[in-house]
Design a protein around this motif. Sequence first.
Motif, PDB file in Angstrom:
ATOM      1  N   GLU A 274       8.920  21.522   5.409  1.00 50.15           N
ATOM      2  CA  GLU A 274      10.098  22.394   5.398  1.00 50.15           C
ATOM      3  C   GLU A 274      10.754  22.421   4.023  1.00 50.15           C
ATOM      4  O   GLU A 274      11.329  23.427   3.623  1.00 50.15           O
ATOM      5  N   GLU A 275      10.668  21.313   3.287  1.00 44.50           N
ATOM      6  CA  GLU A 275      11.300  21.214   1.980  1.00 44.50           C
ATOM      7  C   GLU A 275      10.352  21.561   0.839  1.00 44.50           C
ATOM      8  O   GLU A 275      10.798  21.957  -0.244  1.00 44.50           O
ATOM      9  N   HIS A 276       9.069  21.384   1.064  1.00 40.46           N
ATOM     10  CA  HIS A 276       8.051  21.624   0.035  1.00 40.46           C
ATOM     11  C   HIS A 276       6.943  22.485   0.629  1.00 40.46           C
ATOM     12  O   HIS A 276       6.015  21.967   1.248  1.00 40.46           O
ATOM     13  N   PRO A 277       7.024  23.798   0.448  1.00 40.59           N
ATOM     14  CA  PRO A 277       6.034  24.703   1.046  1.00 40.59           C
ATOM     15  C   PRO A 277       4.583  24.372   0.676  1.00 40.59           C
ATOM     16  O   PRO A 277       3.673  24.684   1.440  1.00 40.59           O
ATOM     17  N   GLU A 278       4.379  23.721  -0.466  1.00 38.35           N
ATOM     18  CA  GLU A 278       3.017  23.375  -0.865  1.00 38.35           C
ATOM     19  C   GLU A 278       2.364  22.360   0.069  1.00 38.35           C
ATOM     20  O   GLU A 278       1.156  22.144   0.028  1.00 38.35           O
ATOM     21  N   MET A 279       3.156  21.763   0.958  1.00 40.42           N
ATOM     22  CA  MET A 279       2.601  20.841   1.954  1.00 40.42           C
ATOM     23  C   MET A 279       1.812  21.605   3.015  1.00 40.42           C
ATOM     24  O   MET A 279       0.854  21.074   3.578  1.00 40.42           O
ATOM     25  N   GLY A 280       2.180  22.842   3.298  1.00 37.77           N
ATOM     26  CA  GLY A 280       1.531  23.629   4.347  1.00 37.77           C
ATOM     27  C   GLY A 280       0.014  23.704   4.230  1.00 37.77           C
ATOM     28  O   GLY A 280      -0.703  23.360   5.177  1.00 37.77           O
ATOM     29  N   PRO A 281      -0.505  24.137   3.077  1.00 37.57           N
ATOM     30  CA  PRO A 281      -1.965  24.203   2.952  1.00 37.57           C
ATOM     31  C   PRO A 281      -2.647  22.839   3.134  1.00 37.57           C
ATOM     32  O   PRO A 281      -3.750  22.767   3.680  1.00 37.57           O
TER      33      PRO A 281
ATOM     34  N   VAL B 273      -4.304  13.707   0.054  1.00 42.31           N
ATOM     35  CA  VAL B 273      -3.527  12.608   0.646  1.00 42.31           C
ATOM     36  C   VAL B 273      -2.479  12.112  -0.343  1.00 42.31           C
ATOM     37  O   VAL B 273      -1.313  11.918   0.024  1.00 42.31           O
ATOM     38  N   GLU B 274      -2.857  11.939  -1.594  1.00 36.08           N
ATOM     39  CA  GLU B 274      -1.924  11.436  -2.603  1.00 36.08           C
ATOM     40  C   GLU B 274      -0.783  12.430  -2.830  1.00 36.08           C
ATOM     41  O   GLU B 274       0.382  12.033  -2.930  1.00 36.08           O
ATOM     42  N   LEU B 275      -1.120  13.722  -2.895  1.00 34.22           N
ATOM     43  CA  LEU B 275      -0.082  14.743  -3.075  1.00 34.22           C
ATOM     44  C   LEU B 275       0.846  14.768  -1.859  1.00 34.22           C
ATOM     45  O   LEU B 275       2.073  14.840  -2.013  1.00 34.22           O
TER      46      LEU B 275
ATOM     47  N   LYS C 233       0.859  -1.186   0.000  1.00 37.87           N
ATOM     48  CA  LYS C 233       0.000   0.000   0.000  1.00 37.87           C
ATOM     49  C   LYS C 233       0.889   1.227   0.000  1.00 37.87           C
ATOM     50  O   LYS C 233       2.062   1.157   0.358  1.00 37.87           O
ATOM     51  N   PRO C 234       0.333   2.373  -0.352  1.00 38.82           N
ATOM     52  CA  PRO C 234       1.180   3.565  -0.469  1.00 38.82           C
ATOM     53  C   PRO C 234       1.701   4.128   0.843  1.00 38.82           C
ATOM     54  O   PRO C 234       2.585   4.955   0.842  1.00 38.82           O
ATOM     55  N   GLY C 235       1.218   3.715   1.970  1.00 39.68           N
ATOM     56  CA  GLY C 235       1.675   4.272   3.243  1.00 39.68           C
ATOM     57  C   GLY C 235       1.035   5.613   3.517  1.00 39.68           C
ATOM     58  O   GLY C 235       0.314   6.161   2.707  1.00 39.68           O
ATOM     59  N   GLY C 236       1.281   6.133   4.716  1.00 39.46           N
ATOM     60  CA  GLY C 236       0.720   7.432   5.083  1.00 39.46           C
ATOM     61  C   GLY C 236      -0.703   7.349   5.582  1.00 39.46           C
ATOM     62  O   GLY C 236      -1.502   8.251   5.333  1.00 39.46           O
TER      63      GLY C 236
ATOM     64  N   ARG D  92       7.528  11.402   0.055  1.00 36.82           N
ATOM     65  CA  ARG D  92       8.461  10.514  -0.645  1.00 36.82           C
ATOM     66  C   ARG D  92       9.610  11.294  -1.272  1.00 36.82           C
ATOM     67  O   ARG D  92      10.741  10.800  -1.296  1.00 36.82           O
ATOM     68  N   ARG D  93       9.332  12.485  -1.779  1.00 34.86           N
ATOM     69  CA  ARG D  93      10.355  13.300  -2.436  1.00 34.86           C
ATOM     70  C   ARG D  93      11.186  14.117  -1.453  1.00 34.86           C
ATOM     71  O   ARG D  93      12.104  14.827  -1.861  1.00 34.86           O
ATOM     72  N   SER D  94      10.868  14.016  -0.186  1.00 40.12           N
ATOM     73  CA  SER D  94      11.586  14.785   0.837  1.00 40.12           C
ATOM     74  C   SER D  94      12.476  13.844   1.651  1.00 40.12           C
ATOM     75  O   SER D  94      12.478  12.635   1.453  1.00 40.12           O
ATOM     76  N   SER D  95      13.179  14.442   2.583  1.00 41.69           N
ATOM     77  CA  SER D  95      13.976  13.647   3.527  1.00 41.69           C
ATOM     78  C   SER D  95      13.209  13.468   4.838  1.00 41.69           C
ATOM     79  O   SER D  95      13.804  13.167   5.868  1.00 41.69           O
TER      80      SER D  95
END
Length: 184
Positions: free
Chosen positions: A110-117, A129-131, A90-93, A137-140
């Motif tokens: 912290e690495e992707h500001p678009e996560m904030g909203p 959820v998918e985004l 499964k995709p996790g999360g 996944r693309r972050s550390s």
Amino acid sequence: MKDVHTPGLGLVRTAPGGGDDAWRVYLKKTYLKTASLMAKGCRASVILGGCAQGEVWKELAYAFGRNFGLAFQLVDDVLDYEAGEATLGKPGGADLQLGLATGPALYAWEEHPEMGPLILRKFEQEGDVELARSLVRRSSGVERTRDLARSHADKARELLQGLPESKARAALELLTERVVTRTW
């Protein structure tokens, strides 16, 4: 945990742009959810064991349990991403689906500001959820959360150095290592 708003405990909804506030709330919830039980259980074992050494040992036990509990929950939050992908296919999360932003998501912010909203609206819109999974996944975020867990486990192990050498201390030291390397 979804709608935290308890000013008496220092927990309030995160204001827009409040990454630091989000971390404070997350760590406080992590303490209240997991680490407080472990901390108080460790302190109780000293008391119930009849330790005659007094307050110092109770507080050492409490601090050990607090750090151990934080490490345990942080790893649990990491495994929500890793175990889902690796073992369940499964995709996790899963926490994201519950509207919860845990360590990996907060580091991703912290690495992707678009996560904030996404975090602020608790991943309620279609595709959130998918985004968010993709951004994590693309972050550390997963690695950094595991590093934070390791630092709490290291602090717990450091606290054990104040105890006399024994089989019990050796077992607790081993436990502090296993808590961060576990895969379940």
